[in-house]
Design a protein around this motif. Structure first.
Motif, PDB file in Angstrom:
ATOM      1  N   GLY A   1      30.510  37.149  38.189  1.00  0.00           N
ATOM      2  CA  GLY A   1      31.320  38.347  38.411  1.00  0.00           C
ATOM      3  C   GLY A   1      32.762  38.189  37.966  1.00  0.00           C
ATOM      4  O   GLY A   1      33.293  37.086  37.912  1.00  0.00           O
ATOM      5  N   VAL A   2      33.373  39.314  37.603  1.00  0.00           N
ATOM      6  CA  VAL A   2      34.800  39.323  37.279  1.00  0.00           C
ATOM      7  C   VAL A   2      35.542  39.831  38.505  1.00  0.00           C
ATOM      8  O   VAL A   2      35.316  40.953  38.944  1.00  0.00           O
ATOM      9  CB  VAL A   2      35.075  40.248  36.069  1.00  0.00           C
ATOM     10  CG1 VAL A   2      36.571  40.337  35.797  1.00  0.00           C
ATOM     11  CG2 VAL A   2      34.335  39.735  34.842  1.00  0.00           C
ATOM     12  N   ASP A   3      36.386  38.974  39.096  1.00  0.00           N
ATOM     13  CA  ASP A   3      37.094  39.406  40.302  1.00  0.00           C
ATOM     14  C   ASP A   3      38.602  39.449  40.056  1.00  0.00           C
ATOM     15  O   ASP A   3      39.084  39.112  38.981  1.00  0.00           O
ATOM     16  CB  ASP A   3      36.736  38.498  41.494  1.00  0.00           C
ATOM     17  CG  ASP A   3      36.891  37.027  41.144  1.00  0.00           C
ATOM     18  OD1 ASP A   3      37.629  36.717  40.196  1.00  0.00           O
ATOM     19  OD2 ASP A   3      36.265  36.185  41.823  1.00  0.00           O
ATOM     20  N   ARG A   4      39.327  39.857  41.088  1.00  0.00           N
ATOM     21  CA  ARG A   4      40.767  40.038  40.994  1.00  0.00           C
ATOM     22  C   ARG A   4      41.471  38.720  40.649  1.00  0.00           C
ATOM     23  O   ARG A   4      42.428  38.690  39.886  1.00  0.00           O
ATOM     24  CB  ARG A   4      41.267  40.564  42.346  1.00  0.00           C
ATOM     25  CG  ARG A   4      42.626  41.212  42.344  1.00  0.00           C
ATOM     26  CD  ARG A   4      43.055  41.514  43.785  1.00  0.00           C
ATOM     27  NE  ARG A   4      43.109  40.296  44.579  1.00  0.00           N
ATOM     28  CZ  ARG A   4      44.200  39.538  44.720  1.00  0.00           C
ATOM     29  NH1 ARG A   4      45.319  39.878  44.132  1.00  0.00           N
ATOM     30  NH2 ARG A   4      44.174  38.435  45.449  1.00  0.00           N
ATOM     31  N   LYS A   5      40.953  37.622  41.228  1.00  0.00           N
ATOM     32  CA  LYS A   5      41.582  36.323  40.984  1.00  0.00           C
ATOM     33  C   LYS A   5      41.445  35.908  39.519  1.00  0.00           C
ATOM     34  O   LYS A   5      42.365  35.351  38.932  1.00  0.00           O
ATOM     35  CB  LYS A   5      40.955  35.251  41.891  1.00  0.00           C
ATOM     36  CG  LYS A   5      41.565  35.224  43.280  1.00  0.00           C
ATOM     37  CD  LYS A   5      40.777  34.348  44.232  1.00  0.00           C
ATOM     38  CE  LYS A   5      40.804  32.895  43.847  1.00  0.00           C
ATOM     39  NZ  LYS A   5      40.067  32.041  44.807  1.00  0.00           N
ATOM     40  N   LEU A   6      40.276  36.178  38.935  1.00  0.00           N
ATOM     41  CA  LEU A   6      40.061  35.831  37.524  1.00  0.00           C
ATOM     42  C   LEU A   6      41.040  36.596  36.635  1.00  0.00           C
ATOM     43  O   LEU A   6      41.651  36.042  35.722  1.00  0.00           O
ATOM     44  CB  LEU A   6      38.615  36.146  37.108  1.00  0.00           C
ATOM     45  CG  LEU A   6      38.259  35.727  35.681  1.00  0.00           C
ATOM     46  CD1 LEU A   6      37.816  34.275  35.630  1.00  0.00           C
ATOM     47  CD2 LEU A   6      37.174  36.609  35.085  1.00  0.00           C
ATOM     48  N   VAL A   7      41.206  37.894  36.949  1.00  0.00           N
ATOM     49  CA  VAL A   7      42.070  38.748  36.135  1.00  0.00           C
ATOM     50  C   VAL A   7      43.536  38.339  36.287  1.00  0.00           C
ATOM     51  O   VAL A   7      44.222  38.049  35.297  1.00  0.00           O
ATOM     52  CB  VAL A   7      41.881  40.237  36.527  1.00  0.00           C
ATOM     53  CG1 VAL A   7      42.885  41.115  35.792  1.00  0.00           C
ATOM     54  CG2 VAL A   7      40.447  40.685  36.226  1.00  0.00           C
ATOM     55  N   LEU A   8      44.002  38.273  37.535  1.00  0.00           N
ATOM     56  CA  LEU A   8      45.419  37.956  37.768  1.00  0.00           C
ATOM     57  C   LEU A   8      45.758  36.546  37.296  1.00  0.00           C
ATOM     58  O   LEU A   8      46.794  36.313  36.657  1.00  0.00           O
ATOM     59  CB  LEU A   8      45.743  38.137  39.261  1.00  0.00           C
ATOM     60  CG  LEU A   8      47.218  38.032  39.636  1.00  0.00           C
ATOM     61  CD1 LEU A   8      48.059  39.026  38.853  1.00  0.00           C
ATOM     62  CD2 LEU A   8      47.404  38.246  41.137  1.00  0.00           C
ATOM     63  N   GLY A   9      44.877  35.597  37.577  1.00  0.00           N
ATOM     64  CA  GLY A   9      45.103  34.216  37.140  1.00  0.00           C
ATOM     65  C   GLY A   9      45.195  34.123  35.628  1.00  0.00           C
ATOM     66  O   GLY A   9      46.055  33.414  35.084  1.00  0.00           O
ATOM     67  N   SER A  10      44.330  34.849  34.920  1.00  0.00           N
ATOM     68  CA  SER A  10      44.339  34.807  33.454  1.00  0.00           C
ATOM     69  C   SER A  10      45.604  35.460  32.888  1.00  0.00           C
ATOM     70  O   SER A  10      46.131  35.013  31.864  1.00  0.00           O
ATOM     71  CB  SER A  10      43.091  35.490  32.892  1.00  0.00           C
ATOM     72  OG  SER A  10      41.931  34.790  33.295  1.00  0.00           O
ATOM     73  N   VAL A  11      46.075  36.533  33.561  1.00  0.00           N
ATOM     74  CA  VAL A  11      47.329  37.163  33.124  1.00  0.00           C
ATOM     75  C   VAL A  11      48.482  36.157  33.233  1.00  0.00           C
ATOM     76  O   VAL A  11      49.263  35.973  32.295  1.00  0.00           O
ATOM     77  CB  VAL A  11      47.637  38.433  33.955  1.00  0.00           C
ATOM     78  CG1 VAL A  11      49.054  38.926  33.695  1.00  0.00           C
ATOM     79  CG2 VAL A  11      46.631  39.537  33.630  1.00  0.00           C
ATOM     80  N   LEU A  12      48.567  35.467  34.388  1.00  0.00           N
ATOM     81  CA  LEU A  12      49.646  34.482  34.596  1.00  0.00           C
ATOM     82  C   LEU A  12      49.550  33.344  33.582  1.00  0.00           C
ATOM     83  O   LEU A  12      50.551  32.924  32.993  1.00  0.00           O
ATOM     84  CB  LEU A  12      49.571  33.907  36.019  1.00  0.00           C
ATOM     85  CG  LEU A  12      49.872  34.878  37.155  1.00  0.00           C
ATOM     86  CD1 LEU A  12      49.675  34.180  38.508  1.00  0.00           C
ATOM     87  CD2 LEU A  12      51.286  35.426  37.052  1.00  0.00           C
ATOM     88  N   PHE A  13      48.338  32.854  33.367  1.00  0.00           N
ATOM     89  CA  PHE A  13      48.129  31.781  32.388  1.00  0.00           C
ATOM     90  C   PHE A  13      48.608  32.236  31.004  1.00  0.00           C
ATOM     91  O   PHE A  13      49.328  31.508  30.309  1.00  0.00           O
ATOM     92  CB  PHE A  13      46.646  31.374  32.377  1.00  0.00           C
ATOM     93  CG  PHE A  13      46.229  30.541  31.192  1.00  0.00           C
ATOM     94  CD1 PHE A  13      47.085  29.588  30.638  1.00  0.00           C
ATOM     95  CD2 PHE A  13      44.964  30.686  30.639  1.00  0.00           C
ATOM     96  CE1 PHE A  13      46.681  28.816  29.545  1.00  0.00           C
ATOM     97  CE2 PHE A  13      44.564  29.923  29.548  1.00  0.00           C
ATOM     98  CZ  PHE A  13      45.428  28.989  28.995  1.00  0.00           C
TER      99      PHE A  13
END
Lengths: 142, 155
Positions: A79-91
């Protein structure tokens, strides 16, 4: 044997980063600069890495043990969750600011490339900060 | 105004980029078929310090290999510099590097992977979760680079 294989894999990975240009921040920033003078070289690196790794992962999917007899542990999450999205943006922001990601940071640190060394220091504290905030250490009483 | 794209042919090095990628793929392949592990650098580096499970030694060995690789390359090609020249024109640039590292460390733990774990291994095993991560961090990095150009913050 496990340790030797891991050491060999680390050496080969590092050589790959160095040969490809991934360890050169200016090269990486040129690849990310699609609106400016774009250097598409590192797209070939991704393509090369994925096409060699793909048959290996295909093999791994159809085996429950490795050729060393160890259990195969592939990630099960889909699944794609909020942590994956936000973490990838920060990275991505950090990667775009520096042209350095974790592999090249460690290769540069080992080779005495100062910008990578300073980045690696930040990298370490970022990892520590994340686990402090999200998995607070249980301190024993007294 | 149309979309303008210009390729920097002077910097274009498709063959070494491809060969280097092949080595990265080979390493990831060795690690998964031999050790049953994902070659995700941010994950290995983080777990190296934090994991209490026995059998953590392979992580230390893998990271040691990464750290030693520039010395091996230097021994193989003594006449070629391993790292580019760098020039720090303003002390602020050190701060930017440290903050960038902090963001990458925090972000890759949150997203559970970076360019290697999601970008190489995840895409090689056709994981939709990794495809999402790669699209987002590549997009976010490209926007960051473009914004820096717009704001005039060179290097």
């Amino acid at each position: 044997m496990t340790i030797l294989l891991a050491l060999l894999a680390g050496l080969i990975f590092g050589l790959g980063l160095l040969l490809s240009g991934m360890s050169n921040p200016a090269k990486v920033l040129g690849f990310l600069d699609i609106g400016g003078a774009w250097d598409p070289s590192l797209a070939f690196t991704m393509a090369g890495a994925i096409s060699v790794a793909m048959p290996c992962f295909f093999w791994a999917r159809h085996h429950s043990r490795t050729w060393l007899g160890l259990p195969l542990e592939l990630p099960a999450r889909t699944g794609v969750d909020r942590k994956l999205v936000l973490g990838s943006v920060l990275f991505g922001i950090g990667w775009g600011l520096s042209g350095i990601c974790p592999g090249p940071a460690l290769v540069g640190l080992g080779g005495g490339f100062l910008p990578a060394g300073v980045f690696a220091l930040g990298l370490y504290f970022g990892i520590v900060l994340y686990s402090r905030i999200n998995e607070p250490v249980q301190r024993p009483d007294a | 105004m149309g979309i303008h794209m210009s390729i920097d042919w002077l910097q274009f090095t498709p063959w070494t980029a491809l060969a280097g990628g092949g080595l990265i793929g080979l390493s990831a392949g060795l690690l998964v078929t031999g050790l049953g592990r994902i070659a995700g650098i941010s994950g290995i580096f983080a777990a190296m310090f934090q994991s209490r499970e026995p059998g953590n030694g392979w992580r230390w060995a893998f990271i040691l290999g990464l750290l030693l690789s520039p010395w091996l390359l230097q021994a193989l090609t003594p006449e070629v510099p391993v790292f580019p020249e760098f020039e720090i024109t303003h002390p602020r640039q050190w701060l930017v590097l440290a903050v960038a590292g902090l963001l990458v460390g925090y972000g890759t733990r949150m997203a559970n992977g970076c360019t290697s774990g999601h970008g190489v291994c995840g895409l090689a095993r056709l994981s939709p979760r990794s495809l999402a991560a790669v699209s987002i961090f590549m997009g976010s990095a490209m926007v960051t680079v473009a914004l820096r150009h717009l704001l005039g913050g060179a290097s």
